[in-house]
Write a protein that holds these residues in place. Structure first.
Motif, mmCIF file in Angstrom:
data_model
loop_
_atom_site.group_PDB
_atom_site.id
_atom_site.type_symbol
_atom_site.label_atom_id
_atom_site.label_comp_id
_atom_site.label_asym_id
_atom_site.label_seq_id
_atom_site.Cartn_x
_atom_site.Cartn_y
_atom_site.Cartn_z
ATOM 1 N N ALA A 138 0.864 -1.182 0.000
ATOM 2 C CA ALA A 138 0.000 0.000 0.000
ATOM 3 C C ALA A 138 0.898 1.229 0.000
ATOM 4 O O ALA A 138 2.089 1.147 0.341
ATOM 5 C CB ALA A 138 -0.920 0.007 1.220
ATOM 6 N N GLY A 139 0.328 2.355 -0.384
ATOM 7 C CA GLY A 139 1.087 3.601 -0.318
ATOM 8 C C GLY A 139 1.239 4.048 1.128
ATOM 9 O O GLY A 139 0.328 3.900 1.939
ATOM 10 N N ALA A 140 2.411 4.548 1.481
ATOM 11 C CA ALA A 140 2.638 5.044 2.841
ATOM 12 C C ALA A 140 1.742 6.245 3.108
ATOM 13 O O ALA A 140 1.195 6.861 2.188
ATOM 14 C CB ALA A 140 4.105 5.423 3.022
ATOM 15 N N ALA A 141 1.575 6.567 4.382
ATOM 16 C CA ALA A 141 0.730 7.706 4.758
ATOM 17 C C ALA A 141 1.216 8.970 4.065
ATOM 18 O O ALA A 141 2.403 9.317 4.129
ATOM 19 C CB ALA A 141 0.762 7.881 6.271
ATOM 20 N N GLY A 142 0.300 9.657 3.404
ATOM 21 C CA GLY A 142 0.643 10.891 2.705
ATOM 22 C C GLY A 142 1.277 10.688 1.347
ATOM 23 O O GLY A 142 1.677 11.667 0.704
ATOM 24 N N ALA A 143 1.380 9.433 0.884
ATOM 25 C CA ALA A 143 2.034 9.169 -0.392
ATOM 26 C C ALA A 143 1.153 9.590 -1.557
ATOM 27 O O ALA A 143 -0.076 9.546 -1.485
ATOM 28 C CB ALA A 143 2.366 7.684 -0.513
ATOM 29 N N ASP B 67 -4.968 -7.264 -8.123
ATOM 30 C CA ASP B 67 -5.804 -6.332 -7.378
ATOM 31 C C ASP B 67 -6.513 -7.054 -6.245
ATOM 32 O O ASP B 67 -6.248 -8.235 -5.974
ATOM 33 C CB ASP B 67 -6.805 -5.637 -8.308
ATOM 34 N N SER B 68 -7.437 -6.373 -5.579
ATOM 35 C CA SER B 68 -8.094 -6.943 -4.403
ATOM 36 C C SER B 68 -8.995 -8.130 -4.738
ATOM 37 O O SER B 68 -9.377 -8.893 -3.858
ATOM 38 C CB SER B 68 -8.918 -5.861 -3.693
ATOM 39 N N THR B 69 -9.342 -8.290 -6.023
ATOM 40 C CA THR B 69 -10.179 -9.424 -6.429
ATOM 41 C C THR B 69 -9.353 -10.623 -6.864
ATOM 42 O O THR B 69 -9.909 -11.664 -7.223
ATOM 43 C CB THR B 69 -11.114 -9.016 -7.591
ATOM 44 N N GLY B 70 -8.020 -10.474 -6.860
ATOM 45 C CA GLY B 70 -7.151 -11.569 -7.275
ATOM 46 C C GLY B 70 -6.849 -11.593 -8.757
ATOM 47 O O GLY B 70 -6.215 -12.535 -9.246
ATOM 48 N N ASP C 237 -7.073 4.703 -2.470
ATOM 49 C CA ASP C 237 -8.173 3.733 -2.510
ATOM 50 C C ASP C 237 -7.734 2.336 -2.935
ATOM 51 O O ASP C 237 -8.499 1.390 -2.808
ATOM 52 C CB ASP C 237 -9.274 4.218 -3.467
ATOM 53 N N GLU C 238 -6.524 2.201 -3.483
ATOM 54 C CA GLU C 238 -6.105 0.928 -4.051
ATOM 55 C C GLU C 238 -4.960 0.297 -3.263
ATOM 56 O O GLU C 238 -4.010 0.972 -2.891
ATOM 57 C CB GLU C 238 -5.657 1.121 -5.507
ATOM 58 N N ARG C 239 -5.102 -0.997 -3.030
ATOM 59 C CA ARG C 239 -4.018 -1.799 -2.485
ATOM 60 C C ARG C 239 -3.813 -2.986 -3.414
ATOM 61 O O ARG C 239 -4.772 -3.494 -3.991
ATOM 62 C CB ARG C 239 -4.331 -2.281 -1.066
ATOM 63 N N PHE C 240 -2.587 -3.419 -3.539
ATOM 64 C CA PHE C 240 -2.287 -4.505 -4.463
ATOM 65 C C PHE C 240 -1.442 -5.576 -3.778
ATOM 66 O O PHE C 240 -0.912 -5.373 -2.680
ATOM 67 C CB PHE C 240 -1.539 -3.968 -5.685
#
Length: 223
Positions: A89-94, A149-152, A165-168
């Protein structure tokens, strides 16, 4: 009626001209020095701005690792891994971070490699078996990583962008170097280290260590 110039008057004139010459020379030197200082100040300001921007990018494009998981091979002798998975995930404030432009420096049981992104729309990479896209982890070629992505689903380069909003999940094929080989995949008790380098050069390091014993095929184990 007539005024004559005496020697004293001539001496004073010469002194005045000499003083004027010295004054003009001092003004010229001061002007040159001022020009040099202005140019130097402008150069230093540009350098400072560039350095500040680079420092900001190193902070604003830092990647956080949220999970490290291995999937055990679903075979009668489950001693190796079928997948290596690193949640990011992006770091805080990234700001937005393009994972397709990131590189991963991996050191494992079978050497060291710099891994680059491969995805569903890659045209400059031939995946295993000549597949047209990444459909399974086994399709990920040596020297590459893929992103889910979050759905695989494996994503193309255009979608592999971290934001608020996105995590991978970054996925590796444990049957390829430096993790393993086709007949000797990453297995029980083995270790590997990763350095995930964002496009701006910000580096996130993570160590993966497989448990000393897998209990059953298909299980997810924490690394």
């Amino acid at each position: 009626m007539f005024e004559f110039i005496t020697d004293d008057d001539g001496d004073r004139g010469q002194v005045g001209i000499g003083t004027l010459i010295v004054f003009i020379a001092m003004v010229l030197v001061a002007a040159i020095a001022a020009g040099v200082l202005i140019n130097t100040a402008g150069f230093l300001q540009s350098q400072a701005e560039a350095t500040g921007q680079e420092s900001t990018d190193l902070v604003s494009e830092r990647i956080d690792v949220t999970s490290t998981v291995g999937i055990v091979n679903n075979t009668s002798d489950p001693t190796t891994l079928a997948e290596l998975r690193v949640g990011v995930a992006g770091a805080a404030g990234a700001d937005q971070i393009d994972l397709s432009s990131a590189t991963i420096q991996a050191v494992g049981p079978n050497g060291q490699k710099n891994l680059i992104f491969t995805g569903t729309n890659q045209t400059n990479t031939t995946v295993a078996g000549g597949a047209a896209r990444i459909g399974n982890v086994s399709d990920i070629p040596e020297g590459a990583f893929a992103v889910q992505d979050s759905t695989g689903e494996f994503v193309p380069a255009s979608d592999a962008v971290l934001n608020d909003d996105e995590r991978f999940t970054i996925v590796f094929n444990p049957e390829t170097a430096p993790f393993g080989a086709t007949d000797d995949a990453f297995s029980q008790g083995q270790e590997t280290s990763l350095a995930i380098v964002s496009p701006s050069g910000a580096t996130t390091s993570v160590d993966l260590r497989a448990p000393d014993l897998f209990t059953e095929g298909g299980e997810a184990v924490r690394l």
